[in-house]
Motif scaffolding. Structure first.
Motif, short mmCIF file in Angstrom:
data_model
loop_
_atom_site.label_atom_id
_atom_site.label_comp_id
_atom_site.label_asym_id
_atom_site.label_seq_id
_atom_site.Cartn_x
_atom_site.Cartn_y
_atom_site.Cartn_z
N ARG A 19 12.74 92.07 -14.69
CA ARG A 19 11.93 92.69 -13.64
C ARG A 19 11.10 93.85 -14.18
O ARG A 19 9.93 94.02 -13.80
CB ARG A 19 12.80 93.16 -12.48
N ASP A 20 11.68 94.66 -15.07
CA ASP A 20 10.94 95.76 -15.66
C ASP A 20 9.69 95.25 -16.39
O ASP A 20 8.60 95.83 -16.25
CB ASP A 20 11.81 96.53 -16.67
N VAL A 21 9.87 94.19 -17.17
CA VAL A 21 8.75 93.64 -17.95
C VAL A 21 7.66 93.12 -17.01
O VAL A 21 6.47 93.37 -17.23
CB VAL A 21 9.25 92.53 -18.90
N VAL A 22 8.05 92.40 -15.97
CA VAL A 22 7.07 91.84 -15.04
C VAL A 22 6.38 92.96 -14.26
O VAL A 22 5.17 92.90 -13.99
CB VAL A 22 7.74 90.84 -14.08
N THR A 23 7.12 94.01 -13.93
CA THR A 23 6.56 95.12 -13.16
C THR A 23 5.43 95.82 -13.90
O THR A 23 4.50 96.36 -13.28
CB THR A 23 7.67 96.12 -12.79
N VAL A 24 5.49 95.83 -15.23
CA VAL A 24 4.41 96.44 -16.01
C VAL A 24 3.07 95.83 -15.62
O VAL A 24 2.05 96.54 -15.57
CB VAL A 24 4.68 96.25 -17.52
N GLY A 25 3.05 94.53 -15.35
CA GLY A 25 1.80 93.89 -14.97
C GLY A 25 1.21 94.40 -13.68
O GLY A 25 -0.01 94.42 -13.49
N ALA A 26 2.07 94.84 -12.76
CA ALA A 26 1.60 95.35 -11.46
C ALA A 26 1.07 96.77 -11.55
O ALA A 26 0.43 97.24 -10.60
CB ALA A 26 2.72 95.28 -10.44
N CYS A 27 1.31 97.45 -12.66
CA CYS A 27 0.87 98.84 -12.78
C CYS A 27 -0.65 98.95 -12.77
O CYS A 27 -1.19 100.01 -12.44
CB CYS A 27 1.42 99.48 -14.04
N GLY A 28 -1.34 97.88 -13.15
CA GLY A 28 -2.79 97.91 -13.10
C GLY A 28 -3.33 98.02 -11.69
O GLY A 28 -4.47 98.43 -11.47
N ARG A 29 -2.51 97.64 -10.71
CA ARG A 29 -2.93 97.73 -9.31
C ARG A 29 -2.77 99.14 -8.75
O ARG A 29 -3.53 99.56 -7.89
CB ARG A 29 -2.10 96.77 -8.45
N THR A 30 -1.78 99.88 -9.23
CA THR A 30 -1.44 101.17 -8.63
C THR A 30 -1.70 102.36 -9.54
O THR A 30 -1.72 103.49 -9.08
CB THR A 30 0.05 101.20 -8.24
N GLY A 31 -1.91 102.11 -10.83
CA GLY A 31 -1.96 103.21 -11.79
C GLY A 31 -0.63 103.32 -12.51
O GLY A 31 0.43 103.07 -11.93
N ARG A 32 -0.68 103.66 -13.79
CA ARG A 32 0.50 103.55 -14.65
C ARG A 32 1.67 104.40 -14.17
O ARG A 32 2.82 104.00 -14.26
CB ARG A 32 0.11 103.96 -16.07
N TRP A 33 1.40 105.59 -13.64
CA TRP A 33 2.50 106.51 -13.32
C TRP A 33 2.79 106.61 -11.83
O TRP A 33 3.55 107.46 -11.41
CB TRP A 33 2.20 107.89 -13.90
N ARG A 34 2.17 105.76 -11.04
CA ARG A 34 2.40 105.81 -9.61
C ARG A 34 3.50 104.83 -9.20
O ARG A 34 3.67 103.77 -9.81
CB ARG A 34 1.12 105.48 -8.85
#
Length: 215
Positions: free
Chosen positions: A92-107
């Motif tokens: 899940r951690d690895v897949v979640t990295v892909g979603a960071c482009g939608r919200t911003g890396r640290w959000r």
């Protein structure tokens, strides 16, 4: 008013692209438009420059000459994982990295991004592995997790390097189905592959030889 595929701006456009490494020309004189809503396969013999061309489209390889213009929302799934086995990451951690482009890396992920992660895990058939350490996965499972990472960001341009290599028949079909679904969503899908089933899925096949597009 709807816009036809032919009227849409390319997800990526290359003009006169040349890439050299220590005097070796990996890609030469490449003009290429990557269309939204379509699957493009890049084929050719080993050493033809296929993976380099994919990296050029992704923007991860500098050009010796020429020009590249591309969308900002790109998901690039390499053939081999760049995730260190020393990192204590779950699937899940690895897949979640892909979603960071939608919200911003640290959000913190919003509900839509969390739903995208869950959907990506389901579509690749790895939801039951979500809490499993990524380092313990088989090669095929890692490939599916990395593809799920690419899907989680809902990119406009999805780039895949040999996504079905080493996978069983059912997993290969699942990945081809994902490619078709992403193209129907409107994403441009570009895939390097030797797999006849993947080439048969493509709307367009670009063949490279010695760094040049020959068909």
């Amino acid at each position: 008013m709807s816009t036809s595929r032919s009227e849409q701006s390319p997800a990526a456009r290359l003009r006169g692209v040349r890439v050299e490494y220590s005097g070796h020309v990996a890609v030469r004189d490449v003009d290429l438009d990557v269309s939204p809503g379509a699957i493009m396969a890049i084929a050719g013999p080993n050493g033809a420059g296929k993976s380099t061309l994919l990296e050029v489209i992704a923007g991860t390889t500098p050009l010796t000459s020429g020009n590249r213009v591309a969308t900002q929302r790109i998901a690039f799934v390499p053939q081999r994982a760049a995730v260190s086995d020393r990192l204590p990451l779950t699937v899940r951690d690895v897949v979640t990295v892909g979603a960071c482009g939608r919200t911003g890396r640290w959000r913190r992920l919003d509900s839509g991004s969390r739903a995208s992660v869950n959907d990506a895990l389901d579509r690749l058939g790895i939801a039951e592995l979500a809490a499993v350490p990524f380092s313990t996965l088989s090669g095929g499972q890692r490939q599916r997790a990395l593809l799920a990472q690419g899907l989680a960001g809902q990119a406009d341009l999805l780039l895949l390097d040999e996504p079905t290599t080493g996978l069983d028949t059912a997993s290969g079909e699942r990945i081809r189905a994902v490619m078709r679904t992403e193209s129907r969503r409107g994403a441009a899908v570009v895939c390097v592959s030797h797999d006849p089933s993947v080439l048969g899925t493509a709307d367009r096949v670009v063949t490279l030889e010695d760094g040049r597009i020959v068909s």
